[in-house]
Structure formats: C-alpha cells, structure tokens
Design an enzyme around this catalytic site. Structure first.
Site, mmCIF file in Angstrom:
data_model
loop_
_atom_site.group_PDB
_atom_site.id
_atom_site.type_symbol
_atom_site.label_atom_id
_atom_site.label_comp_id
_atom_site.label_asym_id
_atom_site.label_seq_id
_atom_site.Cartn_x
_atom_site.Cartn_y
_atom_site.Cartn_z
ATOM 1 N N HIS A 46 0.872 -1.187 0.000
ATOM 2 C CA HIS A 46 0.000 0.000 0.000
ATOM 3 C C HIS A 46 0.901 1.226 0.000
ATOM 4 C CE1 HIS A 46 0.954 0.993 4.198
ATOM 5 N NE2 HIS A 46 0.776 -0.294 4.488
ATOM 6 N N ASP A 83 -1.091 -19.293 12.996
ATOM 7 C CA ASP A 83 0.142 -19.812 13.583
ATOM 8 C C ASP A 83 0.224 -19.434 15.062
ATOM 9 O OD1 ASP A 83 3.149 -19.857 14.230
ATOM 10 O OD2 ASP A 83 3.097 -20.731 12.228
ATOM 11 N N SER A 92 3.346 -4.884 6.949
ATOM 12 C CA SER A 92 2.853 -4.604 5.588
ATOM 13 C C SER A 92 3.939 -4.878 4.563
ATOM 14 C CB SER A 92 2.403 -3.149 5.479
ATOM 15 O OG SER A 92 1.304 -2.891 6.306
#
Length: 410
Positions: free
Chosen positions: A224, A346, A361
């Site tokens: 992004h 996980d 990110s």
C-alpha cells in the site's frame, strides 16, 4: 391443468430471474482482464470458471514477438455458460526473489503537504490567512511567487520575508493545479509573519520488502502507499531511500489497538532509491542485486481460499514462515489492494504479536509454492485478521516503473 401450467410458468420465471442474478453476480465479481503464463489454460473456483479463446494470440505492437501477448476470450461458467468477453495477457514465466525482510523508509515530498491549520493571534484579533484564501488540509504547496517549495524551511522563509505583502501560492489539490493569494499577518507572540499553516515535507518509517525483480533491478514493498498521518492522502514523492532495519521488539495487537513492530535503522547507507509511492506500494531500484530464494508469482485467478503462509520478520532481520488462512478473495479489477482477507493461525505468531501488526505490511503471502500476495492492513478490531494484495498487481506496477526508469536512463 391450468393451475399446473401457472405453477410451471411461475417456476420458469423464478428460475430465469435466479439464473440472470447468478450471471450478473459472476460478471460483477470477476475481472475483465487476466494474465496467464505461456502454455497454460487456467480454470479456478474449483473448476467453475474457465477461459475459451476467441481468436489468435496477438503480439504487442510495440514489442513484436516478445511478451506480453494478448487475445480475446470468453469467460465460461462450467465450460458451458458464457459470462462475458475478457482480455487475456500472455506472459513469460515470472520469477522474483522472495524478500520478507524489514526495511526503513526515508522519504521527501514533491512539494510541501498542508497537514493542518492554526489561527494566528495578531494585534487586531485572531486570523487565519491561509484558510481565508481557500487553502485546505491535504493541499500540496508547489511554489510561492514562482519559487519551487520542497521543504518546510523554504515555506517558512518565504512567508517570514514577505513583509506582509500578498503571496501567490501554486498548489496541487487532488491532482489539479490551482492558485491562491495569501496575505501573511504579523504574529503577536513573536513578531514573525505567518499564515496559519502546519506543513510537512518528509516522513520515515518501517515496512517489509515483498520481492526483488532481477529483470528490472526493481524492489516492491508495503503493498500500500505511504499516506500522510494527518490527511490520509498519498504523500507525493520527490526522493527517498530504503535502509536496513533490525526489529528490536513488538507491541502486541489487541482488539481496538493495532500492534506494531519496533525497530531501528541498522545502517544509514541506502540500499535502494525510491521511484514511486502509489496505491499498491512503494517501488524503486536497488543499489546492487538481491540474492535469495526465487519464486514464481501466481496470477490472481490461481489464488484460492485455504491454507497459506506469510514470510515475515518479527525479530532481528531474518524472516520466518507463519501459517495463515486465506478466507476471502476479491478478483475485481478495480480493487487494487484489499484483494485478500487473511487470518493468522500460527500459534507462535499469535503468541508473540497477536496476529497482524503494523510494520508487517509487505510481508509475502505464499500458497502452493508461489508468491500470491502481500500483507497490507490489520483489522483494528481483530488483529488476527488482515487484508492482502495480489502479488500480480505489485509485479505489474514494479515492471512498469522499471521500464520507466530504464527509459529515463537511456
């Protein structure tokens, strides 16, 4: 008999409406263009959708016999029902170097971003010349009286040296250049001329590199764009570098409060230069090639709901694999970043971070031995969930940027 006919007619109408609704939904939820690897004929959605070629493959007019090549095809439901005509881009096998390591970003803006307004107290009362002249938060100051502005200091000096005379501002507002005339006023607190603006010319932070593409020496990260914290808008890139980072700790995410990776710049020496800050991430050129595990990039129609892994760094500078589940997929062309909904499963990751955290990110998402996407955002109210972007979207952008940089250099 008549009642039976009426029931049959009603049933036929209902089925017809249902059939139309199904086709309309399939049309809306499927993209109008697809990218496939040479020699493949894709099916997806458990075999529900397939592509039926309409005509011969055409090479790009600008590239002759090289890739990409395109052809028109019919999107089919169960190889029987035509949905719509789509464009298919044929590419050579795409392989990139998997990253997953953290990186530091130092970025300077093209122009100076207006991030807030503040009234100025003068001898004749409180005033805000910038607001009165029509300037708004999110505007990008490009020049003052014809002189280019790229730093906070340049804006400050131009205003202070005005002696109260009107200044002509050229600004970028949502991609359009407009002009505004602003008359500075003298502040009662320090005697300096001011116009009542808060501005920003740079930013720094930590993110994750997704991949390095050897074909164009280009890197891709974040998934992004970098947006200003106050305006929420993409920061206009003038220049910037990426530097090595070591993760020193994690603030665990909880409901309502996103967690974050904490780290420090290991070395101020730039590893690469930023070339673009766009909706799908940050991109640039590396100073030297990156070596590591190579992996093919999956086309979006190859991505499926189900088990997957992310390759992320939550301590030090070495990435690790963590299990996730891809729960939802949005294939639409106009959805550029939030293509996947993922869930961290996980236990090690959940124990240490609470799930997806800020700074993660750009972490690669791997499924069936291919790079399918990258982590982009965390759900604020549920840190176990987050969004991801298709890796294909990032690859298309990185190769476009690499081509632009090559043209500039030639």
């Amino acid at each position: 008999m008549k009642k039976a006919l009426k029931k049959l007619t009603a049933s036929a109408v209902t089925l017809g409406l249902l059939f139309t609704a199904v086709l309309g939904t399939a049309d809306y939820l499927t993209p109008d263009s697809y990218t496939v690897v040479e020699g493949t004929s894709p099916t997806w959605g458990s075999g529900a959708f397939s592509l039926l070629k309409n005509g011969p493959v055409q090479a790009s007019a600008s590239t002759g016999d090289t890739y990409p090549k395109t052809y028109s095809a019919q999107l089919m439901l169960y190889n029987t029902i035509p949905i719509k005509t789509v464009t298919v881009n044929v590419v050579d096998s795409n392989s990139v170097v998997l990253c997953g390591m953290p990186f530091g970003i130092k970025m300077f803006t093209n122009g100076v971003v207006v991030v807030g307004m503040a009234d100025v107290k003068t001898s004749v009362g409180t005033m805000n010349p910038a607001s009165e002249a029509g300037l708004k938060t999110g505007d990008i100051i490009l020049s003052i009286n014809g002189t280019t502005m790229n730093t906070n200091l340049e804006v400050e000096k131009a205003i202070e040296n005005s002696n109260g005379q009107p200044l002509k501002f050229t600004i970028n507002r949502d991609g359009k250049k407009i002009s505004a005339t602003v008359r500075p006023v003298r502040s009662e607190s320090d005697g300096q001329y001011k116009i009542g603006l808060w501005v920003r010319d740079s930013t720094a932070g930590i993110g994750t590199l997704t991949f390095y593409d050897p074909s164009g020496n280009c890197f891709a990260g974040l998934g992004h764009g970098i947006c200003d914290a106050d305006t929420g808008k993409l920061m206009p890139l003038l220049s910037g570098d990426i530097v090595p980072v070591t993760i020193s700790g994690v603030t665990k995410g909880t409901k309502g409060t996103p967690g974050e990776l904490r780290g420090y710049f290991t070395d101020e020496t730039a590893e690469g230069s930023l070339c673009a800050n766009v909706e799908t991430g940050v991109y640039g050129l590396m100073k030297k090639p990156v070596h590591g595990q190579t992996m093919k990039v999956a086309m979006k129609q190859d991505v499926k709901t189900g088990p997957a892994k992310i390759y992320a760094t939550i301590s030090g500078d070495k990435p690790q694999y963590f299990d996730i589940e891809i729960e939802k997929i949005d294939y639409r062309d106009d959805v550029k970043t939030k293509n996947l909904v993922i869930c961290a499963t996980d236990q090690k990751l959940l124990t240490q971070t609470g799930g997806i955290v800020q700074g993660m990110s750009g972490s690669p998402i791997i499924q069936n031995g291919k790079l399918v996407g990258a982590v982009t955002h965390v759900f604020v109210n549920d840190p176990t969930h987050g969004y991801g972007i298709f890796a294909e979207n990032m690859l298309v952008e990185s190769r476009s940027i690499a081509a632009q940089q090559s043209d500039l250099a030639s």
